[in-house]
Design an enzyme around this catalytic site. Structure first.
Site, short mmCIF file in Angstrom:
data_model
loop_
_atom_site.label_atom_id
_atom_site.label_comp_id
_atom_site.label_asym_id
_atom_site.label_seq_id
_atom_site.Cartn_x
_atom_site.Cartn_y
_atom_site.Cartn_z
N ASP A 1 -36.35 80.86 23.55
CA ASP A 1 -36.99 80.60 22.65
C ASP A 1 -36.37 79.42 22.47
OD1 ASP A 1 -38.50 78.86 21.29
OD2 ASP A 1 -39.13 81.15 20.05
N TYR B 1 -47.25 64.58 17.71
CA TYR B 1 -46.34 65.27 18.37
C TYR B 1 -45.65 63.66 19.76
CZ TYR B 1 -46.91 65.26 23.87
OH TYR B 1 -46.85 66.04 25.12
N LYS C 1 -42.42 62.68 20.46
CA LYS C 1 -42.56 61.80 22.06
C LYS C 1 -41.32 60.81 21.87
CE LYS C 1 -43.21 65.34 24.80
NZ LYS C 1 -42.41 66.09 25.44
#
Length: 247
Positions: free
Chosen positions: A54, A144, A148
């Site tokens: 994980d 998000y 990126k």
């Protein structure tokens, strides 16, 4: 290779196995990894090893680095990652922070580890998964998109830093991809590229480009957004994301 159990990571694994590369497959789901490793060993006579981890847990990331130290790894594909959507203030803070851990912190840990190894051996390749959303803020996917943007900027800087050491670094920035990503991110992705489009385009660009927008759709979307000033791109991406995330 991280994120190998599904989507883009799985497509990378299949393409590299077809080319005869031995693989170390990393993802959370050990059963899915084992099934993929068996498939690749059976079809392509390569060595496929499994490391279940994980990557939101820094200790497990360090375990991956330690477990791979004795292997002659020449290519890192950092395809693990996930997204969230909706208004940032309405989201679950722990989920948002966990996404930063996977998309940024774990990626930085592994990239640092393998970049050092590649510099020592005088050659290597690193593919970091950026996105179309990396080039401007994106309402309803703000965090998000920010993760990126980090990946994109890191890849650009490392491309310049490491090329004199024989190490190629590529940012792969696809548009919408038809994979399990949309379901986990609560986005409706009804059209897009296939994971294989992304893998093939990225591997072809490694060593030739700093950033690739793999597939026709990514190039078309980039062409449409490029003439707009940054605030215009933010506005446009906000409208797109509103359509993909309307509840």
């Amino acid at each position: 290779m991280t994120g190998a159990s599904d989507g883009i990571g799985r497509a990378f694994a299949r393409r590299l196995a077809e080319a005869g590369f031995d693989l170390i497959l990393v993802a959370r789901r050990e059963v899915a990894l084992a099934e993929l490793a068996h498939e690749l060993r059976s079809h392509h006579a390569i060595d496929g090893q499994v490391l279940a981890a994980d990557l939101s847990d820094g200790e497990q990331v360090r375990r991956v680095a330690k477990a791979t130290a004795g292997h002659d790894v020449g290519l890192l594909i950092a395809a693990a990652g996930y997204g969230t959507s909706g208004p940032f203030i309405d989201g679950d803070l722990e989920a948002e922070l966990s996404m930063i851990d996977v998309n940024c912190r774990a990626l930085a840990q592994l990239t640092h580890t393998f970049a050092r190894r590649f510099v020592e051996r005088g050659r290597g390749g690193i593919v970091l998964m950026s996105s179309l959303v990396a080039f401007q803020g994106v309402p309803r996917a703000a965090n998000y998109a920010a993760t990126k943007a980090y990946v994109q900027t890191l890849a650009e800087g490392l491309h310049a830093e490491l090329r004199s050491h024989g190490v190629d670094v590529l940012a792969s920035a696809p548009g919408p991809v038809l994979s399990g990503f949309g379901q986990r991110a609560a986005m409706r992705i009804t059209s897009g590229q296939t994971p294989d489009d992304v893998a093939v385009g990225s591997l072809h660009a490694l060593g030739r480009r700093t950033t690739v927008r793999p597939g026709f759709l990514a190039k078309a979307l980039e062409t449409g957004l490029k003439p707009l000033p940054r605030p215009g791109r933010v506005l446009m991406m906000g409208k797109v994301m509103a359509g993909m995330t309307a509840r």
